[in-house]
Motif scaffolding. Sequence first.
Motif, PDB file in Angstrom:
ATOM      1  N   LEU A  61      -1.279   1.621  -3.915  1.00 39.15           N
ATOM      2  CA  LEU A  61      -2.716   1.877  -3.750  1.00 39.15           C
ATOM      3  C   LEU A  61      -3.485   0.561  -3.621  1.00 39.15           C
ATOM      4  O   LEU A  61      -4.335   0.412  -2.740  1.00 39.15           O
ATOM      5  N   ILE A  62      -3.125  -0.375  -4.494  1.00 41.55           N
ATOM      6  CA  ILE A  62      -3.810  -1.673  -4.434  1.00 41.55           C
ATOM      7  C   ILE A  62      -3.494  -2.354  -3.102  1.00 41.55           C
ATOM      8  O   ILE A  62      -4.376  -2.899  -2.434  1.00 41.55           O
ATOM      9  N   ALA A  63      -2.225  -2.267  -2.702  1.00 39.60           N
ATOM     10  CA  ALA A  63      -1.831  -2.899  -1.443  1.00 39.60           C
ATOM     11  C   ALA A  63      -2.547  -2.250  -0.258  1.00 39.60           C
ATOM     12  O   ALA A  63      -2.919  -2.927   0.699  1.00 39.60           O
ATOM     13  N   THR A  64      -2.737  -0.932  -0.319  1.00 41.45           N
ATOM     14  CA  THR A  64      -3.439  -0.249   0.767  1.00 41.45           C
ATOM     15  C   THR A  64      -4.861  -0.798   0.889  1.00 41.45           C
ATOM     16  O   THR A  64      -5.342  -1.058   1.993  1.00 41.45           O
ATOM     17  N   VAL A  65      -5.513  -0.976  -0.264  1.00 38.10           N
ATOM     18  CA  VAL A  65      -6.866  -1.543  -0.233  1.00 38.10           C
ATOM     19  C   VAL A  65      -6.817  -2.939   0.391  1.00 38.10           C
ATOM     20  O   VAL A  65      -7.607  -3.273   1.274  1.00 38.10           O
ATOM     21  N   TYR A  66      -5.837  -3.747  -0.034  1.00 40.16           N
ATOM     22  CA  TYR A  66      -5.738  -5.109   0.494  1.00 40.16           C
ATOM     23  C   TYR A  66      -5.523  -5.097   2.016  1.00 40.16           C
ATOM     24  O   TYR A  66      -6.247  -5.739   2.767  1.00 40.16           O
ATOM     25  N   PHE A  67      -4.528  -4.316   2.463  1.00 42.67           N
ATOM     26  CA  PHE A  67      -4.219  -4.316   3.894  1.00 42.67           C
ATOM     27  C   PHE A  67      -5.397  -3.820   4.731  1.00 42.67           C
ATOM     28  O   PHE A  67      -5.560  -4.211   5.874  1.00 42.67           O
ATOM     29  N   SER A  68      -6.204  -2.921   4.139  1.00 45.86           N
ATOM     30  CA  SER A  68      -7.284  -2.346   4.933  1.00 45.86           C
ATOM     31  C   SER A  68      -8.299  -3.409   5.349  1.00 45.86           C
ATOM     32  O   SER A  68      -9.074  -3.201   6.266  1.00 45.86           O
ATOM     33  N   PHE A  69      -8.290  -4.563   4.670  1.00 42.45           N
ATOM     34  CA  PHE A  69      -9.210  -5.641   5.040  1.00 42.45           C
ATOM     35  C   PHE A  69      -8.515  -6.730   5.859  1.00 42.45           C
ATOM     36  O   PHE A  69      -9.045  -7.821   6.009  1.00 42.45           O
ATOM     37  N   THR A  70      -7.298  -6.437   6.347  1.00 40.58           N
ATOM     38  CA  THR A  70      -6.594  -7.470   7.108  1.00 40.58           C
ATOM     39  C   THR A  70      -6.173  -6.941   8.477  1.00 40.58           C
ATOM     40  O   THR A  70      -6.105  -5.734   8.694  1.00 40.58           O
ATOM     41  N   HIS A  71      -5.906  -7.877   9.368  1.00 39.74           N
ATOM     42  CA  HIS A  71      -5.246  -7.515  10.626  1.00 39.74           C
ATOM     43  C   HIS A  71      -3.768  -7.785  10.428  1.00 39.74           C
ATOM     44  O   HIS A  71      -3.366  -8.907  10.130  1.00 39.74           O
ATOM     45  N   TYR A  72      -2.961  -6.752  10.566  1.00 40.49           N
ATOM     46  CA  TYR A  72      -1.534  -6.928  10.303  1.00 40.49           C
ATOM     47  C   TYR A  72      -0.739  -6.099  11.306  1.00 40.49           C
ATOM     48  O   TYR A  72      -0.916  -4.891  11.380  1.00 40.49           O
ATOM     49  N   ASP A  73       0.136  -6.778  12.082  1.00 41.57           N
ATOM     50  CA  ASP A  73       0.913  -6.062  13.093  1.00 41.57           C
ATOM     51  C   ASP A  73       2.382  -5.992  12.716  1.00 41.57           C
ATOM     52  O   ASP A  73       3.200  -5.513  13.489  1.00 41.57           O
ATOM     53  N   GLY A  74       2.732  -6.473  11.534  1.00 42.84           N
ATOM     54  CA  GLY A  74       4.121  -6.406  11.107  1.00 42.84           C
ATOM     55  C   GLY A  74       4.912  -7.646  11.486  1.00 42.84           C
ATOM     56  O   GLY A  74       6.023  -7.835  11.017  1.00 42.84           O
TER      57      GLY A  74
ATOM     58  N   VAL B 222      -1.096   8.506   2.078  1.00 44.47           N
ATOM     59  CA  VAL B 222      -2.030   7.522   1.535  1.00 44.47           C
ATOM     60  C   VAL B 222      -1.343   6.184   1.277  1.00 44.47           C
ATOM     61  O   VAL B 222      -1.892   5.128   1.542  1.00 44.47           O
ATOM     62  N   ILE B 223      -0.118   6.239   0.755  1.00 42.40           N
ATOM     63  CA  ILE B 223       0.524   4.991   0.352  1.00 42.40           C
ATOM     64  C   ILE B 223       1.683   4.616   1.271  1.00 42.40           C
ATOM     65  O   ILE B 223       2.450   3.721   0.961  1.00 42.40           O
ATOM     66  N   ILE B 224       1.773   5.295   2.424  1.00 41.96           N
ATOM     67  CA  ILE B 224       2.978   5.109   3.236  1.00 41.96           C
ATOM     68  C   ILE B 224       3.081   3.702   3.820  1.00 41.96           C
ATOM     69  O   ILE B 224       4.184   3.167   3.936  1.00 41.96           O
ATOM     70  N   ILE B 225       1.971   3.077   4.162  1.00 37.57           N
ATOM     71  CA  ILE B 225       2.065   1.762   4.821  1.00 37.57           C
ATOM     72  C   ILE B 225       2.663   0.716   3.874  1.00 37.57           C
ATOM     73  O   ILE B 225       3.697   0.113   4.204  1.00 37.57           O
ATOM     74  N   PRO B 226       2.080   0.510   2.690  1.00 34.81           N
ATOM     75  CA  PRO B 226       2.702  -0.471   1.785  1.00 34.81           C
ATOM     76  C   PRO B 226       4.117  -0.070   1.379  1.00 34.81           C
ATOM     77  O   PRO B 226       4.989  -0.932   1.278  1.00 34.81           O
ATOM     78  N   MET B 227       4.345   1.233   1.183  1.00 35.28           N
ATOM     79  CA  MET B 227       5.695   1.653   0.785  1.00 35.28           C
ATOM     80  C   MET B 227       6.685   1.356   1.891  1.00 35.28           C
ATOM     81  O   MET B 227       7.776   0.867   1.648  1.00 35.28           O
ATOM     82  N   TYR B 228       6.294   1.646   3.126  1.00 39.67           N
ATOM     83  CA  TYR B 228       7.200   1.374   4.245  1.00 39.67           C
ATOM     84  C   TYR B 228       7.499  -0.122   4.324  1.00 39.67           C
ATOM     85  O   TYR B 228       8.651  -0.533   4.468  1.00 39.67           O
ATOM     86  N   LEU B 229       6.433  -0.933   4.241  1.00 37.29           N
ATOM     87  CA  LEU B 229       6.634  -2.378   4.348  1.00 37.29           C
ATOM     88  C   LEU B 229       7.526  -2.879   3.214  1.00 37.29           C
ATOM     89  O   LEU B 229       8.382  -3.742   3.413  1.00 37.29           O
ATOM     90  N   PHE B 230       7.340  -2.291   2.027  1.00 38.21           N
ATOM     91  CA  PHE B 230       8.147  -2.669   0.869  1.00 38.21           C
ATOM     92  C   PHE B 230       9.628  -2.370   1.117  1.00 38.21           C
ATOM     93  O   PHE B 230      10.488  -3.232   0.976  1.00 38.21           O
ATOM     94  N   TRP B 231       9.906  -1.155   1.529  1.00 35.16           N
ATOM     95  CA  TRP B 231      11.318  -0.770   1.722  1.00 35.16           C
ATOM     96  C   TRP B 231      11.923  -1.444   2.947  1.00 35.16           C
ATOM     97  O   TRP B 231      13.074  -1.857   2.921  1.00 35.16           O
ATOM     98  N   ALA B 232      11.142  -1.535   4.012  1.00 36.49           N
ATOM     99  CA  ALA B 232      11.724  -2.014   5.268  1.00 36.49           C
ATOM    100  C   ALA B 232      11.755  -3.535   5.335  1.00 36.49           C
ATOM    101  O   ALA B 232      12.758  -4.128   5.701  1.00 36.49           O
ATOM    102  N   LYS B 233      10.643  -4.162   4.967  1.00 39.16           N
ATOM    103  CA  LYS B 233      10.582  -5.608   5.179  1.00 39.16           C
ATOM    104  C   LYS B 233      11.098  -6.402   3.984  1.00 39.16           C
ATOM    105  O   LYS B 233      11.627  -7.492   4.143  1.00 39.16           O
ATOM    106  N   GLN B 234      10.910  -5.847   2.765  1.00 42.23           N
ATOM    107  CA  GLN B 234      11.396  -6.581   1.597  1.00 42.23           C
ATOM    108  C   GLN B 234      12.868  -6.263   1.335  1.00 42.23           C
ATOM    109  O   GLN B 234      13.665  -7.153   1.123  1.00 42.23           O
ATOM    110  N   LEU B 235      13.187  -4.985   1.349  1.00 45.38           N
ATOM    111  CA  LEU B 235      14.537  -4.587   0.925  1.00 45.38           C
ATOM    112  C   LEU B 235      15.448  -4.227   2.093  1.00 45.38           C
ATOM    113  O   LEU B 235      16.631  -3.980   1.899  1.00 45.38           O
TER     114      LEU B 235
END
Lengths: 318, 308, 453
Positions: free
Chosen positions: A42-55, B151-164
């Motif tokens: 949840l915290i990370a979602t808030v953080y990312f929402s203020f950034t440009h990130y393409d992976g 709601v939390i899929i983006i950080p979770m995906y990045l966590f599993w895919a990019k970190q692990l």
Amino acid sequence: MRTPRAAAPPALRRKRRRELATTAGFLSPWLIGFAVFFAYPLIATVYFSFTHYDGFNAPTPVGLKNYVYVLTEYPFFWQAVRNTVWLVVAMVALRTVFGIGIGMLITKIKSGAGFFRTAFYLPYLAPPVAATIGFAFLLNPGTGPVDHILGRLGLPQPGWFTDPSWSKPSLVLLSLWGIGDLMVIFMAALLDVPAEQYEAASLDGANWWHRWRYVTYPNISPIIMFAVVTGVIQTLQYYTQAIIAGQVASGIAGNAGQQFEPGYPNGSTWTVPQLVYNIGFQRFDYGSACVVSLLLFVVAMGCTALLMRRRSGLMAED
Amino acid sequence: MSNTVTAGDRPGRTSRSGRGGVPSASGIALRQARRRKKLEWIAVHSVGLAIAVAFLLPFVFLFLTSVMSDSQALTSTLWPQHWVWSNYTAVFRVHGFGTWWRNTIEYAVLGTVLTVVSSVPVAYALAKFRFPGRRLAMMLVISMMMLPPQVIIIPMYLFWAKQLHLDGTLWPLIIPMAFGDAFSIFLLRQFLLTIPKEYLDAARVDGCGEVRTLLRVVLPMARPAISAVALFQFFYCWNDYFGPQIYSSDNPAAWTLSYGLQSFHGAHQTNWNLTMAATLLVMAPVIVVFFFAQKAFIEGVTLTGVKG
Amino acid sequence: MTIRQTRRARRTAAALACTATLALIAAGCAGTSGGGGGQGSTGTKAKPVTITFWHGWSAPNELAAINANISAFEKLHPNIKVKAVSNVTDDKINQALRAGGDNAPDVVSSFTTNNVGSFCNSHEWVDLNPLLKKSGIDKDKTFSKAMLDYTSYNGDQCSLPLLGDAYGLYYNTDEFKAAGITAPPKTWSQFEQDAVKLTKSEGAGYRQLGFMPLYHGYETTTEHYAAQYQPTWFTADGKSAIASSPAFADSLKEQKTLVDKLGGYQKLSKYRSSFGDEFSAKNPFETGQVAMAMDGEWRVSMIKADGSKVHYATAPLPVPDNQVSQYGIGYQTGTIAGIAATSHKQAAAWEFLKYLTTDTDALVSFANAISNVPSTYAALKSPKLEKNAQFQTFLNVAANPGSNTTPSEPNGDSFIVTYQNLGYAYESGKVSNLQAALKKTAGQIDSDLAQAR
């Protein structure tokens, strides 16, 4: 809640500490799960929402740019919001009414109750992908049996999932087919209505409406409340059926060389959760996807708070 | 099929209201009441039958289409001209179908076992321990239960895919289940609340620690709730589409039935007969499990809405 | 099929392992950064390396052809094994390359050129210029200019053409004869007349349709129509030209005219839902459900492979009435292939990519098998290239200087999808003011591009 600590003798304090340690031990799986799979993202979602990130390139802060983009420029946002609201209203209302109806019916059925219960319950169990593909076939205008039969009967043959004005009603139909969960809940609630109250009512010469209004409804209204709120939350998450129905009906399989964007036909099946998929996993704009996530979070938590206030029984101690 | 909890199990309840009239009722009134009851019986059963047929017909059509020939499945005729049973074997020969089964079973079984093992102690603590913040903990459990997965899929995906680097597998879906599942915790807790405190106290007096109390006393009593939770979780994993779509779709060796079925439809787009055969095969296990575990299942659904 | 061939390849590989063609491996090894992946530099004990190759082919004849190519490569390079994954979409490529890891592919290919901008710009696919140089390949003398353009972005040659595609008209000659049509239509107005003549209604539906104009009718997509009008997608300063280039409004209107003349959106939409799969023997042109089809050159070999009884001929697609001199043009694209930036086996990946895209025999046999347009000058001149009149049409379209493709943009095919959505709305009668809708769509494309930067 808190017990005054200062007064406790050392032995009691030790005991309490041991108890607390036991509690923490029992809770530990969930405590970890809460931190790693709820609080952190949840915290990370808030953080990312203020950034440009393409992976690829590290996230760069962009302030409110993603919010502006999602709310004012991204083409499908408001369409998806409108569709989701439409689905929430129609599905929750119709499912609740139909669920009560089926529940009442099943409590009245004396012969072959087992058969009826199974028949009404079974569709609920069909895996959503399978059920949706099945429905898309049944309702397929060119080859499906439904329009074939309607045609034989001289009735109009709608385009169902291929017609923008019929696609959402078709999804509602699919959700009514899977009424099993509500049926069981209402059935149990209706059976818990004290029979004496019905007897008293009929002695007073009450008709069916009075019986419903003054006996049934007051008794099952907490369950209706529960069904409505959980229904709203479930429909906010509506994803699989909508995306599969659009894909099957569009004839665009999303195979190599064919980009499938959800929403077919004419964006009528876009729902908010699909936006997260489209922005995050088709356009790879993780920041903007997080904006949609957060908006979804706010609405879902609003409903949850309402549920917890109205149904404090959910958190009852005993 | 008839051993479920409903009207049948509580015969006194619904029929009591119609048990004869009041003492002053005349014979005519009684006969009228009987006739009305009879009419009501007919009405209820015919409406029920109509709806039941409407609910079951889709399965019948899907089945009939699944045994049609390729070309007939593209017409709107209802009855198969030739019964092409080989469609079912053809589906099994489709590249990957066996893998999808294996993956789905692995996901569902591991996910279910981990969920039950990790959720029971949490639910027990939430139901029976007194500790500061337990109301807050319960609120958080309900919040987690209601949280849309997107709601939390983006950080979770990045966590599993990019970190692990665990994308292309089902582990990002299975591992979290070792850390308690909010819905299962909630449901188990609601049930455990109904276990009288005296049983637990008795166990404690006998010198059992909390762990032993849980294993010796609570677990046997909570069997129905545990089987309901296990079933729900099994079905959840079996049906999950969003999870596999995000995490394992880029590796066909890790596809599940739900994801594979969608792509199967893509590859055999309007080979409706094969698609329907595959669809029914995916539905089959769920339905079989249901017939064996109907009672636990319906009790579980009831528990979510009614108790507490 | 894949399994059987890999197994056979493995046996062959085992047999040949000792007498490995060291020179090739060594050459590959010396090549690139990060490469190697276990290929010993001395070569005496070259460890076998397995690379993963993602491609989009799924039709049986195509799978057979690509697998034959892979086997041939593995014979030449016994130390390299290729694990092929079929039917992969661009979304999945994008996702997997972002994540990296063991399951990510080494060699990737895509059916469309739509995402080249995104693949290059993000450096998901490595720049092949240094590799070409090291291998002594002069790309300008090897590949046609149009193909080099659509495989690169801002000078970054992140992909190479792997056969090309051109679009044209397929028409049923029996039906043409029956309807008294003597020659394929050259202009859209002739096309309208012919399509109507070839249409036979039956009840509320059709017994046969002249042409399926809907944008979901397989290859009848917005950008394929637009190509016949030689569109300008972007202005010189990188803004969408959809509202200013007349090609878009004109092609949208032409398609809408076809929809209306052939029975209207509802009726056509219903008929479309009875079509079989595009890449199967149930394709509506192959079954005779439609008498004309807009399709790519691959259909020539598919009709043969599927054993369809349809008698047909091919021609370029019609052009606007006031541009008859342009007749012969068409939409052009191609399969592209490249190397994933996340690959740890880039040397072996380059060997394989080089073989696929530049080996004349490999290209010719592949082109013959799936009847695609060969992508190197050498392959085009090869005497082994099978030619027939129907296929020649597409070679001509590909060679026509007026043929065009959709440009590369850093956010991939987003702008095409946005334009397609306008098309869907317009064909179903949801758009009343086309010019305003085009302006809005152009604004949408601009803001999406700005968001991606």
